[in-house]
Motif scaffolding. Sequence first.
Motif, PDB file in Angstrom:
ATOM      1  N   ASP A  23      -0.456  39.997 -30.335  1.00 23.58           N
ATOM      2  CA  ASP A  23      -0.254  41.435 -30.914  1.00 23.58           C
ATOM      3  C   ASP A  23       0.921  42.009 -30.502  1.00 23.58           C
ATOM      4  OD1 ASP A  23      -0.311  44.180 -31.644  1.00 23.58           O
ATOM      5  OD2 ASP A  23      -2.277  43.777 -32.484  1.00 23.58           O
ATOM      6  N   ASP A  24       1.900  42.029 -31.633  1.00 23.64           N
ATOM      7  CA  ASP A  24       3.283  42.701 -31.082  1.00 23.64           C
ATOM      8  C   ASP A  24       3.279  44.099 -30.506  1.00 23.64           C
ATOM      9  OD1 ASP A  24       4.485  40.217 -31.835  1.00 23.64           O
ATOM     10  OD2 ASP A  24       5.130  41.152 -33.908  1.00 23.64           O
ATOM     11  N   SER A  25       2.094  44.851 -30.709  1.00 25.51           N
ATOM     12  CA  SER A  25       2.223  46.424 -30.382  1.00 25.51           C
ATOM     13  C   SER A  25       1.804  46.445 -28.718  1.00 25.51           C
ATOM     14  CB  SER A  25       1.012  47.046 -31.181  1.00 25.51           C
ATOM     15  OG  SER A  25      -0.101  46.573 -30.991  1.00 25.51           O
ATOM     16  N   VAL A  26       1.314  45.129 -28.266  1.00 25.40           N
ATOM     17  CA  VAL A  26       0.991  45.001 -27.018  1.00 25.40           C
ATOM     18  C   VAL A  26       2.275  44.490 -26.039  1.00 25.40           C
ATOM     19  CG1 VAL A  26      -0.534  44.106 -25.017  1.00 25.40           C
ATOM     20  CG2 VAL A  26      -1.395  44.754 -27.323  1.00 25.40           C
ATOM     21  N   THR A  27       2.500  45.359 -25.310  1.00 24.64           N
ATOM     22  CA  THR A  27       3.921  45.070 -24.598  1.00 24.64           C
ATOM     23  C   THR A  27       3.541  44.534 -23.130  1.00 24.64           C
ATOM     24  OG1 THR A  27       4.020  47.332 -23.714  1.00 24.64           O
ATOM     25  CG2 THR A  27       5.500  46.832 -25.725  1.00 24.64           C
ATOM     26  N   ASP A  28       2.668  45.040 -22.665  1.00 24.64           N
ATOM     27  CA  ASP A  28       2.215  44.556 -21.143  1.00 24.64           C
ATOM     28  C   ASP A  28       0.615  44.544 -21.052  1.00 24.64           C
ATOM     29  OD1 ASP A  28       4.941  45.140 -19.696  1.00 24.64           O
ATOM     30  OD2 ASP A  28       4.355  46.914 -20.891  1.00 24.64           O
ATOM     31  N   VAL A  29       0.374  43.481 -20.192  1.00 21.65           N
ATOM     32  CA  VAL A  29      -1.249  43.146 -20.079  1.00 21.65           C
ATOM     33  C   VAL A  29      -1.405  42.970 -18.600  1.00 21.65           C
ATOM     34  CG1 VAL A  29      -3.027  41.376 -20.604  1.00 21.65           C
ATOM     35  CG2 VAL A  29      -1.369  41.999 -22.218  1.00 21.65           C
ATOM     36  N   LEU A  30      -2.066  43.912 -17.887  1.00 15.62           N
ATOM     37  CA  LEU A  30      -2.462  43.967 -16.626  1.00 15.62           C
ATOM     38  C   LEU A  30      -4.035  43.282 -16.413  1.00 15.62           C
ATOM     39  CD1 LEU A  30      -1.592  44.529 -13.563  1.00 15.62           C
ATOM     40  CD2 LEU A  30      -2.972  46.768 -14.075  1.00 15.62           C
ATOM     41  N   LEU A  31      -3.775  42.079 -15.679  1.00 12.38           N
ATOM     42  CA  LEU A  31      -5.252  41.835 -15.358  1.00 12.38           C
ATOM     43  C   LEU A  31      -5.680  42.033 -13.842  1.00 12.38           C
ATOM     44  CD1 LEU A  31      -4.396  37.948 -16.812  1.00 12.38           C
ATOM     45  CD2 LEU A  31      -5.153  40.074 -18.044  1.00 12.38           C
ATOM     46  N   VAL A  32      -6.885  42.489 -13.838  1.00  9.30           N
ATOM     47  CA  VAL A  32      -7.387  42.431 -12.559  1.00  9.30           C
ATOM     48  C   VAL A  32      -8.345  41.499 -12.202  1.00  9.30           C
ATOM     49  CG1 VAL A  32      -8.397  44.096 -10.900  1.00  9.30           C
ATOM     50  CG2 VAL A  32      -7.389  44.913 -12.738  1.00  9.30           C
ATOM     51  N   VAL A  33      -7.992  40.648 -11.132  1.00  8.87           N
ATOM     52  CA  VAL A  33      -8.908  39.664 -10.959  1.00  8.87           C
ATOM     53  C   VAL A  33      -9.228  39.395  -9.466  1.00  8.87           C
ATOM     54  CG1 VAL A  33      -7.856  38.331 -12.927  1.00  8.87           C
ATOM     55  CG2 VAL A  33      -6.800  38.198 -10.747  1.00  8.87           C
ATOM     56  N   ARG A  34     -10.173  38.332  -9.405  1.00 10.25           N
ATOM     57  CA  ARG A  34     -10.596  38.331  -7.771  1.00 10.25           C
ATOM     58  C   ARG A  34      -9.857  37.204  -7.393  1.00 10.25           C
ATOM     59  NH1 ARG A  34     -16.061  39.555  -9.384  1.00 10.25           N
ATOM     60  NH2 ARG A  34     -16.831  41.539  -8.170  1.00 10.25           N
ATOM     61  N   ARG A  35      -9.657  35.938  -8.297  1.00 11.74           N
ATOM     62  CA  ARG A  35      -8.816  35.148  -7.833  1.00 11.74           C
ATOM     63  C   ARG A  35      -7.750  34.887  -8.951  1.00 11.74           C
ATOM     64  NH1 ARG A  35     -14.013  33.781  -7.037  1.00 11.74           N
ATOM     65  NH2 ARG A  35     -14.295  33.464  -9.359  1.00 11.74           N
ATOM     66  N   PRO A  36      -6.533  34.309  -8.294  1.00  9.80           N
ATOM     67  CA  PRO A  36      -5.621  34.269  -9.252  1.00  9.80           C
ATOM     68  C   PRO A  36      -5.827  33.376 -10.618  1.00  9.80           C
ATOM     69  CG  PRO A  36      -4.946  33.930  -7.229  1.00  9.80           C
ATOM     70  CD  PRO A  36      -6.242  33.975  -6.997  1.00  9.80           C
ATOM     71  N   MET A  37      -5.191  33.853 -11.880  1.00 11.04           N
ATOM     72  CA  MET A  37      -5.347  32.932 -12.972  1.00 11.04           C
ATOM     73  C   MET A  37      -4.199  32.071 -13.361  1.00 11.04           C
ATOM     74  SD  MET A  37      -7.353  35.555 -15.488  1.00 11.04           S
ATOM     75  CE  MET A  37      -7.487  34.345 -17.091  1.00 11.04           C
ATOM     76  N   ASN A  38      -3.021  32.600 -12.569  1.00 10.21           N
ATOM     77  CA  ASN A  38      -1.873  31.921 -12.415  1.00 10.21           C
ATOM     78  C   ASN A  38      -1.192  31.649 -14.108  1.00 10.21           C
ATOM     79  OD1 ASN A  38      -1.866  31.407  -9.788  1.00 10.21           O
ATOM     80  ND2 ASN A  38      -3.223  29.968  -9.913  1.00 10.21           N
ATOM     81  N   MET A  39      -1.421  32.832 -14.809  1.00 10.28           N
ATOM     82  CA  MET A  39      -0.970  32.959 -16.126  1.00 10.28           C
ATOM     83  C   MET A  39       0.750  32.979 -15.926  1.00 10.28           C
ATOM     84  SD  MET A  39      -3.158  34.600 -18.925  1.00 10.28           S
ATOM     85  CE  MET A  39      -2.000  33.939 -20.016  1.00 10.28           C
ATOM     86  N   THR A  40       1.080  32.475 -16.968  1.00  6.17           N
ATOM     87  CA  THR A  40       2.870  32.304 -17.013  1.00  6.17           C
ATOM     88  C   THR A  40       3.162  32.855 -18.239  1.00  6.17           C
ATOM     89  OG1 THR A  40       3.229  30.746 -15.316  1.00  6.17           O
ATOM     90  CG2 THR A  40       5.250  31.300 -16.892  1.00  6.17           C
ATOM     91  N   HIS A  41       3.509  34.365 -18.543  1.00  8.13           N
ATOM     92  CA  HIS A  41       3.517  34.851 -19.790  1.00  8.13           C
ATOM     93  C   HIS A  41       4.325  36.077 -19.794  1.00  8.13           C
ATOM     94  CE1 HIS A  41       3.089  36.960 -23.689  1.00  8.13           C
ATOM     95  NE2 HIS A  41       2.837  35.618 -23.977  1.00  8.13           N
ATOM     96  N   PRO A  42       5.441  36.413 -20.306  1.00  2.00           N
ATOM     97  CA  PRO A  42       6.331  37.638 -20.113  1.00  2.00           C
ATOM     98  C   PRO A  42       5.484  38.993 -20.160  1.00  2.00           C
ATOM     99  CG  PRO A  42       6.799  36.435 -22.292  1.00  2.00           C
ATOM    100  CD  PRO A  42       5.649  35.633 -21.530  1.00  2.00           C
ATOM    101  N   LYS A  43       4.291  38.976 -21.022  1.00  2.00           N
ATOM    102  CA  LYS A  43       3.567  40.212 -21.038  1.00  2.00           C
ATOM    103  C   LYS A  43       2.546  40.383 -19.993  1.00  2.00           C
ATOM    104  CE  LYS A  43       3.082  40.695 -26.249  1.00  2.00           C
ATOM    105  NZ  LYS A  43       2.176  40.628 -27.320  1.00  2.00           N
ATOM    106  N   VAL A  44       2.294  39.362 -19.108  1.00  2.00           N
ATOM    107  CA  VAL A  44       1.219  39.345 -18.160  1.00  2.00           C
ATOM    108  C   VAL A  44       1.416  39.484 -16.975  1.00  2.00           C
ATOM    109  CG1 VAL A  44      -0.940  38.108 -17.367  1.00  2.00           C
ATOM    110  CG2 VAL A  44      -0.335  38.038 -19.830  1.00  2.00           C
ATOM    111  N   ARG A  45       0.899  40.442 -16.095  1.00  2.00           N
ATOM    112  CA  ARG A  45       1.040  40.477 -14.742  1.00  2.00           C
ATOM    113  C   ARG A  45      -0.634  40.707 -14.075  1.00  2.00           C
ATOM    114  NH1 ARG A  45       1.611  45.135 -11.182  1.00  2.00           N
ATOM    115  NH2 ARG A  45       1.590  46.407 -13.179  1.00  2.00           N
ATOM    116  N   GLU A  46      -0.765  39.756 -12.865  1.00  2.00           N
ATOM    117  CA  GLU A  46      -1.947  39.854 -12.259  1.00  2.00           C
ATOM    118  C   GLU A  46      -2.074  40.716 -11.168  1.00  2.00           C
ATOM    119  OE1 GLU A  46      -3.399  36.015 -11.610  1.00  2.00           O
ATOM    120  OE2 GLU A  46      -2.875  35.272 -13.513  1.00  2.00           O
TER     121      GLU A  46
END
Length: 222
Positions: A23-46
């Motif tokens: 979705d282009d309206s979503v600029t930033d996605v913060l993931l709260v996790v117990r263990r790293p998901m190790n996602m690589t995406h410009p929108k995502v921060r863990e």
Amino acid sequence: MRVIIFGASGMVGQGVLRACLLDDSVTDVLLVVRRPMNMTHPKVREVVHADFADFSAIQSELQGLNACFYCLGVSAAGHKEADYTRITYDYTLAAARAVGTDNPTLTFAYVSGEGTDSTENGRAMWARIKGRTENALLATDLHAYMFRPGYIQPRHGAVSRTASYRALYRLTSWLYPVLHRLAPRHTTTTEHVGRAMLAVVERKGEGPRILTSADINQLGSP
């Protein structure tokens, strides 16, 4: 739009995360996790955090958010009531308080379940506790929406973390079109759930606050 997802590694959370990334309206996605998901995406921060009963250590990370998609949960099978309450009620309300502290108009979308008991007095333990959780969220100042899906079909590679569920989905996935035709009001997909969560953010607290599979499918249709 800046969103935060709890439970992104679960089946529903995977669908919601995918919807946010598309979705282009979503600029930033913060993931709260117990263990790293190790996602690589410009929108995502863990943000890795161990104690889901207390988010004070990461409170500074939870500012400037528009929506929280809470997809964290466990099956009641094999859990005593105290443990299920801690995971289902305590963790959810702790997250709601944390994300609402600096974001008073935030939309909080909570994955509950079909059959949830809003009276909190029924015989089914899981339904009572889900009902208690829903009622507590609806009593907050947040724009809270309760998602009550029935059967959820995983799509686009979403996988349940529960082994028995994975086996069930492998055996029955081919039956979903038939099941959906027979019971369209009780079936949905991870794709529809993700799109519907994004759609309720635009409602800003208006409209029905408890959404069934039929509502989810309507909101989540392309």
